[in-house]
Motif scaffolding. Structure first.
Motif, short mmCIF file in Angstrom:
data_model
loop_
_atom_site.label_atom_id
_atom_site.label_comp_id
_atom_site.label_asym_id
_atom_site.label_seq_id
_atom_site.Cartn_x
_atom_site.Cartn_y
_atom_site.Cartn_z
N LEU A 146 4.28 -0.27 -6.97
CA LEU A 146 5.37 -1.46 -6.12
C LEU A 146 5.99 0.08 -5.96
N SER A 147 6.75 0.70 -6.62
CA SER A 147 7.66 2.07 -6.69
C SER A 147 6.93 2.97 -5.71
N GLU A 148 5.55 3.34 -6.22
CA GLU A 148 4.89 4.10 -5.31
C GLU A 148 4.79 3.57 -3.88
N GLN A 149 4.67 2.44 -4.43
CA GLN A 149 4.49 1.59 -2.21
C GLN A 149 5.57 2.12 -2.23
N ALA A 150 6.83 1.35 -2.34
CA ALA A 150 8.22 2.13 -1.82
C ALA A 150 8.49 3.47 -1.13
N TRP A 151 7.71 4.82 -1.97
CA TRP A 151 8.36 5.15 -1.80
C TRP A 151 7.13 5.90 -0.92
N ASN A 152 6.30 5.52 -0.35
CA ASN A 152 5.13 5.59 0.89
C ASN A 152 5.92 5.02 1.88
N ASP A 153 6.14 3.93 1.55
CA ASP A 153 6.98 3.58 2.84
C ASP A 153 8.35 4.13 3.68
N LEU A 154 9.09 4.06 2.84
CA LEU A 154 10.41 5.40 3.31
C LEU A 154 9.97 6.38 3.58
N CYS A 155 9.31 7.15 2.36
CA CYS A 155 9.51 8.76 2.67
C CYS A 155 7.64 9.15 2.64
N GLY A 156 6.63 8.43 2.88
CA GLY A 156 6.16 8.54 2.52
C GLY A 156 4.81 9.27 3.81
N PRO A 157 3.58 9.24 4.20
CA PRO A 157 3.30 9.99 5.33
C PRO A 157 2.64 8.36 5.85
N GLN A 158 2.90 8.51 7.31
CA GLN A 158 2.33 7.54 8.03
C GLN A 158 0.67 7.72 8.17
N LEU A 159 0.33 6.51 7.78
CA LEU A 159 -1.89 6.79 8.27
C LEU A 159 -1.81 6.00 9.67
N GLN A 160 -2.35 6.40 10.26
CA GLN A 160 -2.85 6.48 11.83
C GLN A 160 -4.36 6.85 11.63
N GLY A 161 -5.28 6.31 13.00
CA GLY A 161 -6.18 6.12 13.05
C GLY A 161 -7.23 5.16 12.27
N HIS A 162 -8.36 5.54 12.59
CA HIS A 162 -9.26 3.87 12.80
C HIS A 162 -10.77 4.05 11.00
N VAL A 163 -10.71 2.81 10.42
CA VAL A 163 -11.36 3.15 9.02
C VAL A 163 -12.28 2.44 9.10
N ARG A 164 -13.67 1.63 9.09
CA ARG A 164 -14.39 0.83 9.05
C ARG A 164 -14.50 0.27 7.68
N LEU A 165 -14.49 -0.43 6.91
CA LEU A 165 -14.27 -0.71 5.23
C LEU A 165 -15.31 -2.60 5.53
N GLY A 166 -16.18 -2.37 4.56
CA GLY A 166 -17.23 -3.79 4.49
C GLY A 166 -16.64 -3.89 2.62
N VAL A 167 -15.95 -5.46 2.83
CA VAL A 167 -16.82 -6.23 2.11
C VAL A 167 -17.34 -7.03 1.72
N SER A 168 -17.49 -7.13 0.77
CA SER A 168 -17.98 -8.67 -0.02
C SER A 168 -17.63 -8.92 -0.45
N ASP A 169 -19.04 -10.62 0.46
CA ASP A 169 -18.42 -11.84 0.14
C ASP A 169 -17.81 -12.68 -0.42
N TYR A 170 -18.43 -12.65 -1.87
CA TYR A 170 -17.71 -12.77 -2.84
C TYR A 170 -16.60 -12.51 -2.91
N PHE A 171 -15.89 -11.82 -2.56
CA PHE A 171 -14.87 -11.74 -3.05
C PHE A 171 -13.46 -12.20 -2.50
N ARG A 172 -12.80 -12.52 -3.38
CA ARG A 172 -10.94 -12.94 -2.97
C ARG A 172 -11.14 -13.48 -1.84
N PRO A 173 -10.97 -14.30 -1.01
CA PRO A 173 -10.66 -14.11 -0.08
C PRO A 173 -8.99 -14.47 0.70
N GLN A 174 -8.78 -15.16 -0.13
CA GLN A 174 -6.50 -14.56 -0.35
C GLN A 174 -6.14 -14.12 -0.26
#
Length: 291
Positions: free
Chosen positions: A77-105
């Motif tokens: 969470l600390s790293e997430q907060a730092w990235n949110d306020l101070c870190g670089p903003q990721l921009q672009g397109h990335v393709r992600l495949g996910v197993s349909d057995y993975f937790r949907p929520q």
């Protein structure tokens, strides 16, 4: 206000990974005495020992294991907060495949958190069988893949969570004892299909595949309708399904192993954006109260 020091929590995490104070010190760029002092202060704050020390190294006490679980979330969470306020903003397109057995929520929460922190990032997500995810990832049709792994770690992969497997059926389902057990499975390229029939064959249990579903939702519907017995992970247990315990003469029904959900490693030549997105997914997952 009471709380823990982030540097000390980080030291605990590294000590647990390294297995000793001596091995942890260079990773933390600290002296061994400084690492030891961090652990002493943490134990004083907790009022109980966190490490069991021996000549071969250290292992966590039950209290240490509990604090480490909290520490991983706090640091993420600390790293997430730092990235949110101070870190670089990721921009672009990335393709992600996910197993349909993975937790949907969990998947929805994970993607929502990433989108909130990086509004300029566009994740193109495809949910499919793990074998398809691996194949498309290997062919370069996907940048990242989240797969279900039956046993052990795929080389270079990062495990998000583990889940038990279950034999399941509808609560009202009744299957003739003198007939082969009807199975409801995904197609043969599904690892759970292969596992189920292999385990039954190894114990000489008679079975018949009566329904092949195209995806987990179809499998859940078929099991809930009472068509047969399925093999699913914990988070794929849907309404109208429950653990199935066969009666004699099928009492010696085979046990099932646990499965792991893993983020595949970076493919050779992956862009810096893909590497950053993979790291962001791992960081966001560790911060969620779902793993």
């Amino acid at each position: 206000m009471q709380g823990f020091d982030l540097l000390q929590l980080h030291s605990l995490r590294v000590v647990a990974e390294a297995g000793s104070l001596t091995a942890a010190a260079p990773r933390l760029f600290l002296s061994q005495s400084a690492v030891s002092e961090h652990m002493r202060k943490l134990e004083a704050a907790c009022g109980q020992p966190l490490l069991l020390r021996s000549k071969s190294g250290v292992v966590l006490t039950p209290a240490g294991t509990r604090l480490l679980a909290h520490a991983q979330r706090i640091l993420a969470l600390s790293e997430q907060a730092w990235n949110d306020l101070c870190g670089p903003q990721l921009q672009g397109h990335v393709r992600l495949g996910v197993s349909d057995y993975f937790r949907p929520q969990a998947l929805a929460s994970l993607l929502a958190h990433v989108a909130e922190v990086h509004p300029g990032l566009r994740l193109h997500v495809q949910v499919m069988h793990s074998s398809q995810v691996r194949s498309m990832w290997q062919q370069g049709a996907l940048d990242l893949g989240l797969c279900m792994q039956l046993e052990g770690d795929a080389e270079g992969a990062s495990t998000l969570c583990s889940e038990a497997l279950h034999w399941v059926a509808a609560p009202h389902a009744v299957f003739a004892q003198d007939q082969p057990v009807p199975l409801v499975l995904l197609p043969a390229h599904c690892s759970l299909h292969h596992l189920a029939v292999q385990r039954l064959a190894s114990q000489g249990q008679a079975y018949e595949v009566v329904h092949l579903a195209s995806g987990v939702a179809g499998l859940q519907a078929a099991v809930a309708a009472g068509l047969g017995v399925g093999c699913v992970n914990t988070s794929s247990l849907g309404a109208g399904m429950q653990a199935w315990k066969p009666q004699a003469p099928r009492a010696a029904w085979p046990a099932l192993p646990a499965v792991q959900f893993q983020l595949l490693p970076l493919r050779a030549g992956a862009s810096s954006l893909v590497a950053q997105v993979r790291a962001a997914l791992l960081s966001q997952w560790a911060a969620l109260p779902l793993s």
